[in-house]
Write a protein that holds these residues in place. Structure first.
Motif, PDB file in Angstrom:
ATOM      1  N   ALA A 164      62.666  22.628   2.002  1.00  8.28           N
ATOM      2  CA  ALA A 164      63.157  21.354   1.470  1.00  8.28           C
ATOM      3  C   ALA A 164      62.075  20.277   1.572  1.00  8.28           C
ATOM      4  CB  ALA A 164      64.408  20.922   2.229  1.00  8.28           C
ATOM      5  N   GLY A 165      61.366  20.257   2.699  1.00  8.33           N
ATOM      6  CA  GLY A 165      60.296  19.283   2.868  1.00  8.33           C
ATOM      7  C   GLY A 165      59.158  19.535   1.893  1.00  8.33           C
ATOM      8  N   PHE A 166      58.814  20.802   1.723  1.00  8.13           N
ATOM      9  CA  PHE A 166      57.751  21.181   0.785  1.00  8.13           C
ATOM     10  C   PHE A 166      58.125  20.753  -0.632  1.00  8.13           C
ATOM     11  CE2 PHE A 166      54.151  24.199   0.115  1.00  8.13           C
ATOM     12  CZ  PHE A 166      54.138  24.182  -1.270  1.00  8.13           C
ATOM     13  N   GLN A 167      59.383  21.011  -0.994  1.00  4.58           N
ATOM     14  CA  GLN A 167      59.841  20.676  -2.351  1.00  4.58           C
ATOM     15  C   GLN A 167      59.758  19.164  -2.593  1.00  4.58           C
ATOM     16  OE1 GLN A 167      63.984  21.524  -3.176  1.00  4.58           O
ATOM     17  NE2 GLN A 167      63.553  21.952  -5.337  1.00  4.58           N
ATOM     18  N   LEU A 168      60.140  18.390  -1.592  1.00  5.15           N
ATOM     19  CA  LEU A 168      60.067  16.938  -1.737  1.00  5.15           C
ATOM     20  C   LEU A 168      58.617  16.500  -1.970  1.00  5.15           C
ATOM     21  CD1 LEU A 168      61.040  14.033  -1.602  1.00  5.15           C
ATOM     22  CD2 LEU A 168      61.043  14.189   0.891  1.00  5.15           C
ATOM     23  N   VAL A 169      57.701  17.015  -1.146  1.00  2.34           N
ATOM     24  CA  VAL A 169      56.293  16.623  -1.273  1.00  2.34           C
ATOM     25  C   VAL A 169      55.739  17.060  -2.637  1.00  2.34           C
ATOM     26  CG1 VAL A 169      53.974  16.996  -0.314  1.00  2.34           C
ATOM     27  CG2 VAL A 169      55.922  16.635   1.224  1.00  2.34           C
ATOM     28  N   ALA A 170      56.103  18.255  -3.078  1.00  2.00           N
ATOM     29  CA  ALA A 170      55.583  18.766  -4.358  1.00  2.00           C
ATOM     30  C   ALA A 170      56.073  17.909  -5.525  1.00  2.00           C
ATOM     31  CB  ALA A 170      56.009  20.223  -4.542  1.00  2.00           C
ATOM     32  N   HIS A 171      57.357  17.553  -5.525  1.00  2.00           N
ATOM     33  CA  HIS A 171      57.884  16.753  -6.640  1.00  2.00           C
ATOM     34  C   HIS A 171      57.386  15.314  -6.588  1.00  2.00           C
ATOM     35  CE1 HIS A 171      60.393  19.523  -8.843  1.00  2.00           C
ATOM     36  NE2 HIS A 171      60.756  20.056  -7.694  1.00  2.00           N
ATOM     37  N   TRP A 172      57.219  14.808  -5.394  1.00  3.13           N
ATOM     38  CA  TRP A 172      56.721  13.429  -5.244  1.00  3.13           C
ATOM     39  C   TRP A 172      55.296  13.340  -5.805  1.00  3.13           C
ATOM     40  CZ3 TRP A 172      56.229  10.919   0.300  1.00  3.13           C
ATOM     41  CH2 TRP A 172      55.692   9.629   0.184  1.00  3.13           C
ATOM     42  N   SER A 173      54.449  14.307  -5.436  1.00  5.61           N
ATOM     43  CA  SER A 173      53.047  14.234  -5.877  1.00  5.61           C
ATOM     44  C   SER A 173      52.876  14.753  -7.306  1.00  5.61           C
ATOM     45  CB  SER A 173      52.162  15.047  -4.935  1.00  5.61           C
ATOM     46  OG  SER A 173      52.494  16.419  -5.030  1.00  5.61           O
ATOM     47  N   GLN A 174      53.853  15.483  -7.811  1.00  4.27           N
ATOM     48  CA  GLN A 174      53.768  16.137  -9.128  1.00  4.27           C
ATOM     49  C   GLN A 174      52.506  16.994  -9.237  1.00  4.27           C
ATOM     50  OE1 GLN A 174      54.315  12.615 -11.712  1.00  4.27           O
ATOM     51  NE2 GLN A 174      56.272  13.522 -12.303  1.00  4.27           N
ATOM     52  N   ASP A 175      52.076  17.525  -8.112  1.00  2.00           N
ATOM     53  CA  ASP A 175      50.882  18.375  -8.070  1.00  2.00           C
ATOM     54  C   ASP A 175      51.266  19.755  -8.632  1.00  2.00           C
ATOM     55  OD1 ASP A 175      49.151  20.438  -6.953  1.00  2.00           O
ATOM     56  OD2 ASP A 175      48.257  18.835  -5.748  1.00  2.00           O
ATOM     57  N   GLN A 176      50.606  20.106  -9.756  1.00  4.11           N
ATOM     58  CA  GLN A 176      50.997  21.343 -10.453  1.00  4.11           C
ATOM     59  C   GLN A 176      50.775  22.581  -9.590  1.00  4.11           C
ATOM     60  OE1 GLN A 176      52.834  21.328 -13.212  1.00  4.11           O
ATOM     61  NE2 GLN A 176      52.684  19.113 -12.937  1.00  4.11           N
ATOM     62  N   GLU A 177      49.703  22.554  -8.801  1.00  4.25           N
ATOM     63  CA  GLU A 177      49.436  23.712  -7.951  1.00  4.25           C
ATOM     64  C   GLU A 177      50.548  23.889  -6.899  1.00  4.25           C
ATOM     65  OE1 GLU A 177      45.527  23.564  -6.052  1.00  4.25           O
ATOM     66  OE2 GLU A 177      46.288  25.035  -4.602  1.00  4.25           O
ATOM     67  N   LEU A 178      50.965  22.767  -6.338  1.00  3.34           N
ATOM     68  CA  LEU A 178      52.042  22.852  -5.332  1.00  3.34           C
ATOM     69  C   LEU A 178      53.359  23.275  -5.974  1.00  3.34           C
ATOM     70  CD1 LEU A 178      52.111  20.015  -2.663  1.00  3.34           C
ATOM     71  CD2 LEU A 178      51.102  22.290  -2.592  1.00  3.34           C
ATOM     72  N   LEU A 179      53.639  22.727  -7.154  1.00  2.00           N
ATOM     73  CA  LEU A 179      54.891  23.087  -7.832  1.00  2.00           C
ATOM     74  C   LEU A 179      54.895  24.570  -8.187  1.00  2.00           C
ATOM     75  CD1 LEU A 179      55.270  19.867 -10.010  1.00  2.00           C
ATOM     76  CD2 LEU A 179      56.886  20.640  -8.245  1.00  2.00           C
ATOM     77  N   ALA A 180      53.726  25.071  -8.622  1.00  2.00           N
ATOM     78  CA  ALA A 180      53.644  26.504  -8.957  1.00  2.00           C
ATOM     79  C   ALA A 180      53.810  27.352  -7.693  1.00  2.00           C
ATOM     80  CB  ALA A 180      52.310  26.802  -9.634  1.00  2.00           C
ATOM     81  N   ALA A 181      53.200  26.902  -6.592  1.00  7.32           N
ATOM     82  CA  ALA A 181      53.329  27.639  -5.326  1.00  7.32           C
ATOM     83  C   ALA A 181      54.796  27.670  -4.883  1.00  7.32           C
ATOM     84  CB  ALA A 181      52.463  26.993  -4.247  1.00  7.32           C
ATOM     85  N   LEU A 182      55.456  26.529  -5.061  1.00  4.03           N
ATOM     86  CA  LEU A 182      56.866  26.424  -4.664  1.00  4.03           C
ATOM     87  C   LEU A 182      57.720  27.481  -5.372  1.00  4.03           C
ATOM     88  CD1 LEU A 182      58.748  24.503  -3.045  1.00  4.03           C
ATOM     89  CD2 LEU A 182      59.043  23.209  -5.145  1.00  4.03           C
ATOM     90  N   ASP A 183      57.447  27.679  -6.649  1.00  2.00           N
ATOM     91  CA  ASP A 183      58.219  28.676  -7.416  1.00  2.00           C
ATOM     92  C   ASP A 183      58.080  30.084  -6.842  1.00  2.00           C
ATOM     93  OD1 ASP A 183      59.155  26.837  -9.139  1.00  2.00           O
ATOM     94  OD2 ASP A 183      57.641  27.181 -10.689  1.00  2.00           O
ATOM     95  N   THR A 184      56.953  30.345  -6.183  1.00  2.00           N
ATOM     96  CA  THR A 184      56.731  31.695  -5.658  1.00  2.00           C
ATOM     97  C   THR A 184      57.388  31.899  -4.284  1.00  2.00           C
ATOM     98  OG1 THR A 184      54.692  31.191  -4.427  1.00  2.00           O
ATOM     99  CG2 THR A 184      54.433  31.757  -6.764  1.00  2.00           C
ATOM    100  N   LEU A 185      57.879  30.806  -3.682  1.00  2.00           N
ATOM    101  CA  LEU A 185      58.318  30.898  -2.280  1.00  2.00           C
ATOM    102  C   LEU A 185      59.400  31.959  -2.024  1.00  2.00           C
ATOM    103  CD1 LEU A 185      58.046  29.996   0.645  1.00  2.00           C
ATOM    104  CD2 LEU A 185      59.432  27.987   0.124  1.00  2.00           C
ATOM    105  N   PRO A 186      60.453  32.048  -2.843  1.00  2.00           N
ATOM    106  CA  PRO A 186      61.452  33.097  -2.543  1.00  2.00           C
ATOM    107  C   PRO A 186      60.841  34.503  -2.542  1.00  2.00           C
ATOM    108  CG  PRO A 186      62.361  31.483  -4.070  1.00  2.00           C
ATOM    109  CD  PRO A 186      60.895  31.169  -3.944  1.00  2.00           C
ATOM    110  N   ASP A 187      59.943  34.774  -3.485  1.00  2.00           N
ATOM    111  CA  ASP A 187      59.297  36.103  -3.523  1.00  2.00           C
ATOM    112  C   ASP A 187      58.388  36.319  -2.316  1.00  2.00           C
ATOM    113  OD1 ASP A 187      60.503  36.874  -5.751  1.00  2.00           O
ATOM    114  OD2 ASP A 187      58.793  36.524  -7.114  1.00  2.00           O
ATOM    115  N   VAL A 188      57.641  35.278  -1.985  1.00  2.00           N
ATOM    116  CA  VAL A 188      56.751  35.372  -0.811  1.00  2.00           C
ATOM    117  C   VAL A 188      57.583  35.674   0.438  1.00  2.00           C
ATOM    118  CG1 VAL A 188      55.299  33.972   0.732  1.00  2.00           C
ATOM    119  CG2 VAL A 188      54.917  33.900  -1.739  1.00  2.00           C
TER     120      VAL A 188
END
Ligand SMILES: N[C@@H]1[C@@H](O)[C@H](O)[C@@H](COP(=O)(O)O)O[C@@H]1O
Length: 347
Positions: A164-188
């Motif tokens: 949840a904290g990661f998701q907040l930071v990723a959406h706040w910064s709109q950093d594409q790399e972080l947002l893409a990493a976030l999508d992989t989290l359930p698989d990771v």
């Protein structure tokens, strides 16, 4: 090799639910995080405050590192006693105030959150029980979506708080790399849950004392691993920054006092590699997980090519079956540690 999955406790089966919890959380909270991110971009907070205890405080430490490294926002973990016992009113106006809790019921956490809200902070609750007083005290609620957790040892709810904290930071910064990493989290996480850390069982289940070392974004999960070893297994485990360790405490380590190193592939890695080499040269038993190279007594496998901010989350997922097995090997029930209850309320 011992089979870490031979005894299914509530702790182990709840830990295994973490990938689906995180998948649900990421979908359910995406719009909330986009809105909150937009609001934070419109009115950037001067600093952030975290408010939490126990495992949730460790999750807050993870978010603190993300906020400081990625968002450049100084983040303070305020002791709840400052408001709940001392009745002090530190200035929190316009700050981002993050309360992290599973139950949302501890009076001291509620007190600090109310103080933050009264002073004009943007109060956000990362909370599993959305019917809790903490959820009503804070202006914004990011539900953890972990559902019911029966084992006293928090697992899926801890991972949910990190996500949840990661998701907040990723959406706040709109950093594409972080947002893409976030999508992989359930698989990771699903891969991490299937990784076998049984090679560490003989070394770690014999110890009554150990250090769990992490650095930077990995420090929070070192704290969490140490807490889990204490709670479930009766091991006096202490979390230590790789740098801090060298300033004195490593003199304690030795034959019956091993060191578990949790490492990620980022700017901290060369220092952690140096540390592992020095420990090994001194004959200190070292168990290494993550990106560090050894030489070590035991090298544990890890999910490969993972974003360095996700690596700590993956490591704690892989750690749960191990700590469950350590507890059982030491004759303890990880679901019901002596003297502990699921919800602890302090003032
Ligand atoms: N992150 C810190 C904790 O490490 C510390 O234990 C706590 C003390 O709180 P108190 O002063 O209420 O006991 O404050 C914060 O939450």
């Amino acid at each position: 090799m011992p089979d870490l999955n031979s005894s299914i406790t509530a702790m182990l089966s709840e830990a295994r639910e973490a990938p689906e919890v995180v998948a649900r959380l990421l979908t359910s909270n995406a719009a909330l995080c986009r809105d909150l991110g937009e609001r934070l971009r419109q009115s950037p907070p001067p600093f952030a405050v975290t408010c939490a205890r126990g495992s949730s405080d460790n999750a807050a430490t993870f978010v603190k590192y993300l906020l400081e490294i990625h968002s450049g926002l100084v983040t303070a973990s305020v002791g709840p006693s400052v408001t709940s016992v001392y009745e002090a009113r530190p200035r929190m106006r316009d700050a981002l105030f993050l309360a992290v809790s599973q139950s949302g019921r501890s009076p001291d956490i509620l007190n600090l959150a109310q103080a933050g809200r009264d002073d004009g902070a943007l109060t956000v609750a990362l909370v599993n029980d959305t019917a809790s007083p903490l959820a009503s005290t804070c202006e914004v609620v990011l539900p953890l979506h972990a559902e019911s957790e029966k084992s006293v040892a928090a697992t899926k709810s801890f991972i949910a708080a990190l996500a949840a904290g990661f998701q907040l930071v990723a959406h706040w910064s709109q950093d594409q790399e972080l947002l893409a990493a976030l999508d992989t989290l359930p698989d990771v996480l699903a891969k991490a849950a299937a990784i076998d850390w049984s090679a560490a069982l003989p070394e770690l289940s014999q110890a009554n004392d150990l250090f769990v070392v992490g650095r930077g974004v990995g420090f929070a999960v070192a704290q969490e691993a140490a807490l889990k070893l204490k709670e479930t297994s009766g091991v006096h485990a202490e979390a230590m920054s790789a740098a801090e360790l060298m300033h004195g405490p490593w003199t304690l380590a030795g034959d019956h006092f091993p060191i578990l190193v949790l490492s990620q592939r980022d700017e901290t890695l060369s220092g952690v590699n140096d540390l592992v080499t020095r420990l090994h040269e001194q004959g200190i038993p070292v168990v290494v997980a993550g990106a560090a190279e050894g030489p070590a007594t035991v090298m544990l496998p890890s999910v490969e090519d993972v974003h360095p901010y996700l690596a700590p989350i993956a490591m704690i997922q892989s750690f749960y079956p191990l700590v469950n097995a350590i507890a059982l090997a030491r004759g303890r029930n990880p679901d019901n540690p002596p003297r502990l209850r699921k919800v602890t309320e302090t003032v």
